[in-house]
Motif scaffolding. Structure first.
Motif, PDB file in Angstrom:
ATOM      1  N   GLU A 100       0.819  -1.100  -0.003  1.00 15.30           N
ATOM      2  CA  GLU A 100      -0.043  -0.003  -0.004  1.00 15.30           C
ATOM      3  C   GLU A 100       0.892   1.201   0.088  1.00 15.30           C
ATOM      4  OE1 GLU A 100      -3.014   0.215  -0.391  1.00 15.30           O
ATOM      5  OE2 GLU A 100      -3.320  -2.168  -0.475  1.00 15.30           O
ATOM      6  N   LEU A 101       1.981   1.028   0.640  1.00 12.46           N
ATOM      7  CA  LEU A 101       2.756   2.440   0.695  1.00 12.46           C
ATOM      8  C   LEU A 101       3.486   2.580  -0.501  1.00 12.46           C
ATOM      9  CD1 LEU A 101       4.324   4.681   2.347  1.00 12.46           C
ATOM     10  CD2 LEU A 101       6.242   3.071   3.149  1.00 12.46           C
ATOM     11  N   GLU A 102       3.971   1.640  -1.080  1.00 11.30           N
ATOM     12  CA  GLU A 102       4.441   1.831  -2.463  1.00 11.30           C
ATOM     13  C   GLU A 102       3.565   2.210  -3.468  1.00 11.30           C
ATOM     14  OE1 GLU A 102       7.713   1.984  -3.084  1.00 11.30           O
ATOM     15  OE2 GLU A 102       8.026   1.637  -1.179  1.00 11.30           O
ATOM     16  N   LYS A 103       2.329   1.955  -3.453  1.00 11.86           N
ATOM     17  CA  LYS A 103       1.232   2.281  -4.240  1.00 11.86           C
ATOM     18  C   LYS A 103       1.170   4.037  -4.198  1.00 11.86           C
ATOM     19  CE  LYS A 103      -1.752  -1.471  -4.914  1.00 11.86           C
ATOM     20  NZ  LYS A 103      -3.188  -2.009  -4.564  1.00 11.86           N
ATOM     21  N   LEU A 104       1.367   4.288  -2.865  1.00 19.74           N
ATOM     22  CA  LEU A 104       1.085   5.969  -2.667  1.00 19.74           C
ATOM     23  C   LEU A 104       2.287   6.516  -3.125  1.00 19.74           C
ATOM     24  CD1 LEU A 104      -0.323   8.220  -1.171  1.00 19.74           C
ATOM     25  CD2 LEU A 104       0.797   7.625   0.869  1.00 19.74           C
ATOM     26  N   MET A 105       3.433   5.992  -2.870  1.00 21.56           N
ATOM     27  CA  MET A 105       4.645   6.610  -3.306  1.00 21.56           C
ATOM     28  C   MET A 105       4.915   6.670  -4.716  1.00 21.56           C
ATOM     29  SD  MET A 105       6.692   7.566  -0.677  1.00 21.56           S
ATOM     30  CE  MET A 105       6.624   7.317   1.032  1.00 21.56           C
ATOM     31  N   THR A 106       4.360   5.637  -5.540  1.00 24.20           N
ATOM     32  CA  THR A 106       4.484   5.681  -6.758  1.00 24.20           C
ATOM     33  C   THR A 106       3.338   6.777  -7.617  1.00 24.20           C
ATOM     34  OG1 THR A 106       4.969   3.212  -6.951  1.00 24.20           O
ATOM     35  CG2 THR A 106       4.100   4.273  -8.907  1.00 24.20           C
ATOM     36  N   PHE A 107       2.278   6.821  -7.077  1.00 22.02           N
ATOM     37  CA  PHE A 107       1.436   7.832  -7.381  1.00 22.02           C
ATOM     38  C   PHE A 107       2.018   9.143  -7.270  1.00 22.02           C
ATOM     39  CE2 PHE A 107      -2.603  10.506  -6.762  1.00 22.02           C
ATOM     40  CZ  PHE A 107      -2.990  10.224  -7.972  1.00 22.02           C
ATOM     41  N   GLN A 294       0.981  13.645   6.454  1.00 16.81           N
ATOM     42  CA  GLN A 294       1.929  14.785   6.391  1.00 16.81           C
ATOM     43  C   GLN A 294       3.135  13.995   6.130  1.00 16.81           C
ATOM     44  OE1 GLN A 294       2.152  17.571   9.751  1.00 16.81           O
ATOM     45  NE2 GLN A 294       0.055  16.933  10.057  1.00 16.81           N
ATOM     46  N   MET A 295       3.475  12.884   7.062  1.00 13.42           N
ATOM     47  CA  MET A 295       4.922  12.338   6.786  1.00 13.42           C
ATOM     48  C   MET A 295       4.902  11.476   5.596  1.00 13.42           C
ATOM     49  SD  MET A 295       6.604   9.294   9.111  1.00 13.42           S
ATOM     50  CE  MET A 295       7.294  10.401  10.258  1.00 13.42           C
ATOM     51  N   SER A 296       3.878  10.966   5.091  1.00 11.27           N
ATOM     52  CA  SER A 296       3.645  10.260   3.745  1.00 11.27           C
ATOM     53  C   SER A 296       4.125  11.291   2.552  1.00 11.27           C
ATOM     54  CB  SER A 296       2.374   9.797   3.621  1.00 11.27           C
ATOM     55  OG  SER A 296       1.951   8.797   4.586  1.00 11.27           O
ATOM     56  N   ASN A 297       3.428  12.583   2.728  1.00  6.77           N
ATOM     57  CA  ASN A 297       3.788  13.393   1.515  1.00  6.77           C
ATOM     58  C   ASN A 297       5.180  14.002   1.704  1.00  6.77           C
ATOM     59  OD1 ASN A 297       1.191  13.608   0.498  1.00  6.77           O
ATOM     60  ND2 ASN A 297       0.656  15.025   2.329  1.00  6.77           N
ATOM     61  N   SER A 298       5.966  14.005   2.837  1.00  3.70           N
ATOM     62  CA  SER A 298       7.312  14.453   3.023  1.00  3.70           C
ATOM     63  C   SER A 298       8.377  13.245   2.568  1.00  3.70           C
ATOM     64  CB  SER A 298       7.473  14.621   4.468  1.00  3.70           C
ATOM     65  OG  SER A 298       9.016  15.161   4.887  1.00  3.70           O
ATOM     66  N   ASP A 299       7.735  11.881   2.690  1.00  3.25           N
ATOM     67  CA  ASP A 299       8.608  10.816   2.094  1.00  3.25           C
ATOM     68  C   ASP A 299       8.581  10.905   0.827  1.00  3.25           C
ATOM     69  OD1 ASP A 299       9.198  10.261   4.948  1.00  3.25           O
ATOM     70  OD2 ASP A 299       7.899   8.922   5.026  1.00  3.25           O
ATOM     71  N   ILE A 300       7.246  11.343   0.029  1.00  2.00           N
ATOM     72  CA  ILE A 300       7.081  11.454  -1.379  1.00  2.00           C
ATOM     73  C   ILE A 300       8.170  12.433  -1.849  1.00  2.00           C
ATOM     74  CG2 ILE A 300       5.809  11.907  -3.488  1.00  2.00           C
ATOM     75  CD1 ILE A 300       3.498  10.696  -1.569  1.00  2.00           C
ATOM     76  N   LYS A 301       8.082  13.539  -1.361  1.00  2.00           N
ATOM     77  CA  LYS A 301       9.056  14.595  -1.649  1.00  2.00           C
ATOM     78  C   LYS A 301      10.648  14.309  -1.741  1.00  2.00           C
ATOM     79  CE  LYS A 301      11.282  18.762  -0.428  1.00  2.00           C
ATOM     80  NZ  LYS A 301      12.187  18.971   0.644  1.00  2.00           N
ATOM     81  N   GLU A 302      10.841  13.810  -0.535  1.00  2.00           N
ATOM     82  CA  GLU A 302      12.119  13.420  -0.121  1.00  2.00           C
ATOM     83  C   GLU A 302      12.856  12.396  -1.105  1.00  2.00           C
ATOM     84  OE1 GLU A 302      15.091  11.675   3.539  1.00  2.00           O
ATOM     85  OE2 GLU A 302      12.813  11.957   3.748  1.00  2.00           O
ATOM     86  N   ARG A 303      11.819  11.301  -1.512  1.00  2.00           N
ATOM     87  CA  ARG A 303      12.255  10.457  -2.476  1.00  2.00           C
ATOM     88  C   ARG A 303      12.476  11.081  -3.899  1.00  2.00           C
ATOM     89  NH1 ARG A 303       9.461   4.530  -2.739  1.00  2.00           N
ATOM     90  NH2 ARG A 303      10.078   4.691  -0.488  1.00  2.00           N
ATOM     91  N   PHE A 304      11.733  11.787  -4.152  1.00  2.72           N
ATOM     92  CA  PHE A 304      11.855  12.405  -5.533  1.00  2.72           C
ATOM     93  C   PHE A 304      13.114  13.429  -5.645  1.00  2.72           C
ATOM     94  CE2 PHE A 304      10.828  15.633  -8.972  1.00  2.72           C
ATOM     95  CZ  PHE A 304      10.674  14.711  -9.987  1.00  2.72           C
TER      96      PHE A 304
END
Length: 575
Positions: A100-107, A294-304
C-alpha cells in the motif's frame, strides 16, 4: 460459670471453623497454639481427617512433580479469541504496508514528476504565448479589462524568475565548490549534510509562501485597498529565495558526489546510516492519521528529490569520464544502495507507526484519493491555482529551484555545437513534451478513478463553504441576532458558558459587512480540518432552527481522514 461456658463454646466454635476451612485455602499458614508453643502445628484426633490429607499434599510437593506439571500443563487460546485475532490482524497489516505504501509513493512520484516536467515543457510555451499577447495588444485593442489573465501573469513571473536566477547561477563555479567540499573531513561533511537537510525543509516551508505572496500581489484586484509593499519587492524576494534554495541543493548534490567518489565509501555509509536514525525519531511517537499523511507527503518529496540528486551526480561523473558507458556500471551499486536504503527505511517506519497507533493499511488508499482530488480540482474552470503550486503546498516540493539546478548542470555538462546538436536538443524537448502529456493523461484518468472510488465526486461540483467564510458568516449572524432578537435567556453549551449574548436594548446598530475571505479551491474547502469553534456554531444553528440533534448530525459534514489542509502546507511539520 457462665463466662467459662461461653469461653468453652467459643473455643469449640473456633476449632470447628479452623478444622473446616483453614486447610482448604491454598495458602499455608502456621497457627499459633498456646499448648504446643508458637509456630507449632496442632494435630488433634477430632479434626475430621484434614491433617492426613495435608500430610499427603506435603509429600506430593516434590521437584519431579513440579517438572512433570510444567511439562504437561495446558492452556486454551480460544478463551481470549478477540485478543489473538487482533494480534493476527496487526501482522497482516504490517505485511500489507509495503504494497500500500509503494502504491502511494508511486502515485506521488508521478505527481511530482508532472509538476517538475511542467517547468521544462509547458511553462516556456505559456510564457511565450503570454508575451505574444502582451505585444499584440496595441494592434488588436483591449478586448477586456485585463491585459493578461491572472494565470498568464503568474507564468510570466515564473519565467522571469527562472531567467534571472539562471543568469546568477552561471557565476557559481561547480568545480571550485566540489574541491572545497572534498577537502573537508568526513565528520564535518556528515554534519554539513544534516544541516543542509534541515535547511532544505525550512526553505521549502517558507518558499511557497513567498511565491504565493508574489502571485497574489501581482493579480490582486485593483479596486481593493493596497495593503502590500508592492510587486517589485515581492519579485526580488522570490528571486533571492529561488537562487538561495538552488545553491543549497547544489551543495547537497556536491556533498553526495564527494561521498560517491571517496575511496573507502565511509562518508556514503555514514550518510545512509542517517536514514535509519530517522526510524528512531519517528516510530516511537504518537501519530494520528493527519500526521501520518504529512509524513507520507514528506517522504514522497524526499524520495523524488533524492532521485534528482542522484541524476545530477551521475551526470557530473559521466562528464568527468568522457561519457564512458562502462563507468555507469561502477556507479550503479552505490546508486542502488542509496535507493534501497530509502525504500527500506520508509517501509519499516510506516509499518511500525501503523502498528503502534492502530492505523489500518487502507488509510493509504484514502491518502491517494486526497492527492487525486487535488489534481482533478485543479483542472476545473474555477480552479484557483496551478497544480504545481498545489503539489508544493501539499508535499513541500517546489520545482523551480530543483529545475534551475538541473538546467545549470546539464548546460555545463553537455556542449551544444553545430546544427546537429540543436536538432538533437529539439527532438529531446519534443520527447519531454510527449512524456509530460502522456503522464498528465494517465494521472488524470487514474485520479478520476480514485476520486470515484472514494465517493468524492459530489465535492467537486458542490464543494462545502470554506472554513474562513463559515466563521465570518456565523460571526456576522451572531452579531445581527444579538441586536435584533428580543430579550431572552442566552443559549449555553454543556459547560454552561453562554454562546451568544443578547442585548437588553433593541438599539439599532448598522450591519457591519463581513470581510472578504481569501479565495480557496475546492480541495481546500474539502480538505480543511474543522476548527474548535464549529461545534459552537452548530449549537447556535440548532437553537435557532429548532432541529433535532440527530437531524443536524446527519447534515453536518463528517470529519474523515481527508479533511486535512492547513497542517500539510509543506508536509514536513509533525506535531
Amino acid at each position: 460459670m457462665a463466662d467459662s461456658q461461653s469461653t468453652g463454646l467459643g473455643e469449640e466454635t473456633a476449632k470447628a471453623s479452623w478444622g473446616s476451612t483453614a486447610w482448604k485455602t491454598p495458602r499455608f499458614e502456621r497457627p499459633k497454639d498456646t499448648v504446643g508453643g508458637a509456630g507449632n502445628l496442632r494435630f488433634d484426633d477430632n479434626d475430621g481427617g484434614h491433617n492426613k490429607g495435608r500430610k499427603r499434599n506435603l509429600s506430593d510437593l516434590s521437584l519431579v512433580r513440579f517438572v512433570t506439571t510444567e511439562l504437561t500443563r495446558g492452556y486454551f487460546l480460544e478463551h481470549n479469541e478477540a485478543k489473538y485475532t487482533e494480534r493476527r490482524e496487526r501482522v497482516y497489516t504490517c505485511l500489507r504496508i509495503p504494497k500500500e505504501l509503494e502504491k502511494l509513493m508511486t502515485f506521488g512520484f508521478f505527481l511530482c514528476l508532472d509538476a517538475f516536467l511542467y517547468v521544462f515543457t509547458l511553462l516556456p510555451l505559456r510564457v511565450l504565448l503570454a508575451l505574444l499577447k502582451l505585444i499584440t495588444v496595441p494592434c488588436c485593442g483591449l478586448g477586456g479589462t485585463r491585459l493578461l489573465q491572472p494565470a498568464q501573469v503568474c507564468d510570466v513571473l515564473k519565467g522571469f524568475i527562472m531567467v534571472l536566477c539562471y543568469s546568477m547561477m552561471s557565476y557559481v563555479d561547480y568545480a571550485m565548490m566540489y574541491h572545497l567540499i572534498r577537502g573537508q573531513s568526513v565528520i564535518k561533511l556528515y554534519i554539513i549534510y544534516n544541516m543542509l537537510e534541515v535547511a532544505d525543509r525550512l526553505f521549502s516551508s517558507f518558499g511557497q509562501d513567498i511565491l504565493d505572496a508574489l502571485y497574489w500581489t501581482a493579480t490582486e484586484p485593483k479596486e481593493k485597498k493596497r495593503a502590500h509593499i508592492g510587486v517589485i519587492p515581492h519579485f526580488l524576494m522570490a528571486v533571492l529565495y529561488v537562487f538561495l534554495h538552488a545553491i543549497l541543493i547544489m551543495v547537497q548534490a556536491t556533498t553526495l558526489n564527494v561521498a560517491f567518489n571517496s575511496h573507502n565509501k565511509s562518508l556514503l555509509t555514514i550518510m545512509m546510516s542517517n536514514n535509519f536514525v530517522e526510524i528512531k525519531g519517528s516510530v516511537f511517537k504518537k501519530f494520528e492519521k493527519n500526521n501520518l499523511f504529512q509524513m507520507s507527503n514528506s517522504d514522497i518529496k524526499e524520495r523524488f528529490t533524492n532521485y534528482i540528486l542522484l541524476l545530477i551526480v551521475c551526470l557530473r561523473n559521466m562528464e568527468q569520464f568522457s561519457w564512458n558507458p562502462d563507468h555507469l556500471w561502477v556507479l550503479f551499486p552505490d546508486v542502488a544502495m542509496v535507493i534501497a536504503s530509502e525504500v527500506t527505511v520508509d517501509v519499516v517506519k510506516h509499518a511500525f507507526i501503523t502498528k503502534f497507533n492502530d492505523i489500518s493499511a487502507d488509510v493509504y488508499g484514502e491518502y491517494r484519493a486526497s492527492l487525486a482530488f487535488d489534481l482533478v480540482s485543479s483542472r476545473q474552470k474555477n480552479a484557483y491555482t496551478d497544480y504545481s503550486d498545489s503539489v508544493s503546498r501539499r508535499m513541500g516540493f517546489i520545482p523551480l529551484p530543483l529545475a534551475l539546478l538541473l538546467i545549470r548542470v546539464v548546460s555545463s555538462s553537455v556542449k551544444i555545437q553545430g546544427s546537429l546538436s540543436f536538432i538533437c536538443v529539439l527532438l529531446f524537448y519534443l520527447g519531454l513534451i510527449t512524456l509530460k502529456v502522456l503522464n498528465s493523461i494517465v494521472l488524470l484518468g487514474t485520479s478520476c478513478m480514485f476520486v470515484k472510488e472514494a465517493n468524492m465526486e459530489e465535492k467537486l461540483f458542490h464543494p462545502p463553504p470554506s472554513a474562513g467564510s463559515s466563521r465570518v458568516n456565523s460571526r456576522a449572524n451572531r452579531t445581527k441576532a444579538a441586536h435584533t432578537a428580543p430579550q431572552q435567556e442566552p443559549a449555553t453549551d454543556k459547560g454552561g458558558i453562554p454562546l451568544a449574548s443578547v442585548s437588553p436594548q433593541p438599539a439599532h446598530v448598522p450591519e457591519i459587512p463581513a470581510p472578504t475571505a481569501l479565495p480557496k479551491s475546492d480541495s481546500d474547502a474539502f480538505l480543511t480540518t474543522p476548527d474548535d469553534g464549529e461545534d459552537d456554531v452548530i449549537k447556535i444553528i440548532n437553537n435557532d432552527t429548532g432541529l433535532d440533534e440527530d437531524v443536524l448530525a446527519r447534515r453536518t459534514p463528517k470529519k474523515d481522514l481527508l479533511e486535512i489542509d492547513r497542517f500539510t502546507i509543506c508536509g514536513n511539520r509533525i506535531d
